[in-house]
Write an enzyme that holds these catalytic residues in place. Structure first.
Site, PDB file in Angstrom:
ATOM      1  N   TYR A  33      -3.503   1.792  34.123  1.00  0.00           N
ATOM      2  CA  TYR A  33      -4.071   1.928  35.458  1.00  0.00           C
ATOM      3  C   TYR A  33      -3.021   1.670  36.525  1.00  0.00           C
ATOM      4  CZ  TYR A  33      -4.414  -3.140  36.440  1.00  0.00           C
ATOM      5  OH  TYR A  33      -4.135  -4.457  36.704  1.00  0.00           O
ATOM      6  N   LYS A 147       1.290  -1.467  32.511  1.00  0.00           N
ATOM      7  CA  LYS A 147       0.074  -1.778  33.279  1.00  0.00           C
ATOM      8  C   LYS A 147      -1.150  -1.299  32.502  1.00  0.00           C
ATOM      9  CE  LYS A 147      -1.323  -2.095  38.148  1.00  0.00           C
ATOM     10  NZ  LYS A 147      -1.598  -3.522  38.160  1.00  0.00           N
ATOM     11  N   GLU A 179       3.729 -15.037  36.291  1.00  0.00           N
ATOM     12  CA  GLU A 179       3.282 -14.318  37.495  1.00  0.00           C
ATOM     13  C   GLU A 179       1.829 -14.699  37.751  1.00  0.00           C
ATOM     14  OE1 GLU A 179       3.235 -10.015  36.836  1.00  0.00           O
ATOM     15  OE2 GLU A 179       2.796 -10.342  34.712  1.00  0.00           O
ATOM     16  N   LEU A 203       4.776  -7.721  35.018  1.00  0.00           N
ATOM     17  CA  LEU A 203       4.649  -6.364  35.557  1.00  0.00           C
ATOM     18  C   LEU A 203       5.691  -6.197  36.668  1.00  0.00           C
ATOM     19  CD1 LEU A 203       2.707  -3.826  35.450  1.00  0.00           C
ATOM     20  CD2 LEU A 203       1.837  -4.704  37.623  1.00  0.00           C
TER      21      LEU A 203
HETATM   22  N1  PDD Z   1      -2.337  -5.983  40.211  1.00  0.00           N
HETATM   23  N2  PDD Z   1       1.497  -8.713  38.294  1.00  0.00           N
HETATM   24  C1  PDD Z   1       0.308  -8.376  37.776  1.00  0.00           C
HETATM   25  C2  PDD Z   1      -0.093  -8.962  36.477  1.00  0.00           C
HETATM   26  C3  PDD Z   1      -0.537  -7.474  38.461  1.00  0.00           C
HETATM   27  O1  PDD Z   1      -1.728  -7.135  37.925  1.00  0.00           O
HETATM   28  C4  PDD Z   1      -0.132  -6.959  39.713  1.00  0.00           C
HETATM   29  C5  PDD Z   1      -0.972  -5.994  40.498  1.00  0.00           C
HETATM   30  C6  PDD Z   1       1.129  -7.351  40.218  1.00  0.00           C
HETATM   31  C7  PDD Z   1       1.672  -6.820  41.521  1.00  0.00           C
HETATM   32  O2  PDD Z   1       2.006  -5.463  41.401  1.00  0.00           O
HETATM   33  P1  PDD Z   1       1.958  -4.498  42.658  1.00  0.00           P
HETATM   34  O3  PDD Z   1       2.777  -5.154  43.708  1.00  0.00           O
HETATM   35  O4  PDD Z   1       2.549  -3.248  42.151  1.00  0.00           O
HETATM   36  O5  PDD Z   1       0.519  -4.356  43.072  1.00  0.00           O
HETATM   37  C8  PDD Z   1       1.915  -8.218  39.479  1.00  0.00           C
HETATM   38  C9  PDD Z   1      -3.218  -5.014  40.848  1.00  0.00           C
HETATM   39  C10 PDD Z   1      -3.218  -5.088  42.334  1.00  0.00           C
HETATM   40  C11 PDD Z   1      -4.606  -5.143  40.240  1.00  0.00           C
HETATM   41  O6  PDD Z   1      -4.640  -5.350  39.026  1.00  0.00           O
HETATM   42  O7  PDD Z   1      -5.612  -5.020  40.943  1.00  0.00           O
END
Ligand code: PDD
Length: 285
Positions: A33, A147, A179, A203
Site C-alpha cells: 500500500y 510497505k 520508528e 520504511l
Molecule cells: N505510514 N514508518 C512507517 C512504519 C509508516 O507506516 C510510515 C507511513 C512512515 C512514514 O512514511 P511516509 O513519510 O512516506 O508517510 C514511516 C502511513 C502514513 C500509513 O500507514 O498510514
C-alpha cells in the site's frame, strides 16, 4: 456523504465497491500500500510514493500492470470526483484473487483499490499541542522497508498507544528506536536532527526524504544514526514525520515531558517549511 472510490478500473460509490473474499490481500496480506497526502487539492510528492510502491512490489515479485502515469491519473481523478482539498489517498495493490494456496497463483490479476480520506492536516490541532508517544517492543518482520499491508504489529502498537492516552507508539529493538508505528522518528540536539539510517529495519519515509531535501535551505544539520529511548527522553525536541502527520512535534514519551511539554521551535519551523513545499506539490521535484 458517500465517496467515489476506485476498484479495478471502475469509479464507484463506496457502498457499491466490492472485491473477492479470495483476494490474497485479504487472505494472506499479500499486497502493498501507499498513502499520499493531498494539500490544497494537490498531490504531495506523489512520484516518490509511486517509486516506493514500485520498489515494494518488486521486492515481493508483484508485477504492477499500471504505469506511474496511469496511477497519477487515478489519484487526480479521485481528487476531482471527491472534491478533495486536504487529506490522503490510500492505494492498495494485491496479488489478486485465487483459490487459497500460499504459492503465487499463475492466473491471478492484481487487484487495485484506491480511496480518499478527507482530513485537516495543515491545521491539525495536534500540531499546536504536540502529541504523546509511548514505547513498545518492535515485533514486526525483518522486511520493514517493504510497505506491506500486513499491519498487525502496528495495529497492536497503535491500540496500546490509544489505550495509554497517546497518539503514536515508538517501537524499540536491540535497545534503539526503530520508528513510529506509522511514522519516522526524529530527535533534535542543538541544531542537529537525528534519525536512523535506512535499512530493512524501517520504511524509507517519503516525508523524511522531503525534510532532508529542503534542509539545505535551513541552518539545521542532519546526523543519520540510531538513538536509544533514553536519548530521546533527554533530547531537546522529538518529532515524527509521515504523509498523514506531515511534521508533528512530540511533547511526551512514556509520561516524560519533552521540551517543557510544548512543541519546540525546530519542529514548528520544519513543519512550516514542509507545508510551504507541500502546497506547491512537494519538496522532491
Ligand atoms: N505510514 N514508518 C512507517 C512504519 C509508516 O507506516 C510510515 C507511513 C512512515 C512514514 O512514511 P511516509 O513519510 O512516506 O508517510 C514511516 C502511513 C502514513 C500509513 O500507514 O498510514
Amino acid at each position: 456523504m458517500s465517496r467515489t472510490v476506485y476498484v479495478n478500473g471502475a469509479y464507484l460509490p463506496e457502498e457499491d465497491a466490492r472485491i473477492s473474499i479470495f483476494d490474497r490481500g485479504f487472505i494472506f496480506g499479500d499486497g502493498i500500500y501507499e498513502v499520499s497526502a493531498v494539500i490544497g487539492g494537490k498531490l504531495v510528492d506523489c512520484e516518490a510514493h509511486l517509486a516506493r510502491l514500485e520498489r515494494s512490489c518488486g521486492e515481493i515479485r508483484l508485477a504492477l500492470p499500471w504505469s506511474k502515469a496511469e496511477l497519477v491519473a487515478i489519484h487526480e481523478e479521485l481528487i476531482k470526483r471527491n472534491n478533495l482539498d486536504e487529506g490522503g489517498i490510500y492505494l492498495q495493490v494485491s496479488r489478486g484473487a485465487a483459490d487459497r494456496d500460499f504459492a503465487f497463483p499463475t492466473d491471478a490479476t492484481p487487484t487495485l483499490v484506491m480511496f480518499t480520506q478527507a482530513r485537516n492536516m495543515s491545521g491539525a490541532a495536534a500540531a499546536k499541542t504536540g502529541i504523546k508517544v509511548v514505547s513498545c517492543e518492535d515485533i514486526r518482520w525483518t522486511r520493514r522497508d517493504i510497505k506491506s499491508v500486513n499491519l498487525l504489529a502496528p495495529v497492536l502498537a497503535k491500540q496500546f498507544a490509544a489505550e495509554s492516552g497517546a497518539q503514536e507508539a515508538w517501537m524499540v529493538e536491540d535497545g534503539v528506536v526503530t520508528e513510529g508505528a506509522s511514522s519516522t522518528a526524529w530527535i533534535v540536539k542543538g541544531k542537529t536532527l537525528v534519525s536512523r539510517p535506512l535499512s530493512n529495519k524501517v520504511l524509507p519515509g517519503i516525508t523524511r526524504k522531503a525534510v532532508l531535501a529542503y534542509l539545505g535551505e535551513t541552518d539545521f544539520k542532519f546526523e543519520e544514526r540510531t538513538f536509544t529511548l533514553d536519548e530521546a527522553l533527554d533530547a531537546e525536541e522529538c518529532f515524527i514525520t509521515s504523509a498523514t502527520s506531515l511534521v508533528m512535534p512530540v511533547v511526551q514519551i512514556d509520561g516524560h515531558t519533552i521540551h517543557n511539554g510544548a512543541p519546540g521551535p525546530t519542529a514548528i519551523r520544519l513543519r512550516e517549511i514542509y507545508l510551504d513545499f507541500a502546497k506547491k506539490g512537494g519538496a522532491l521535484g
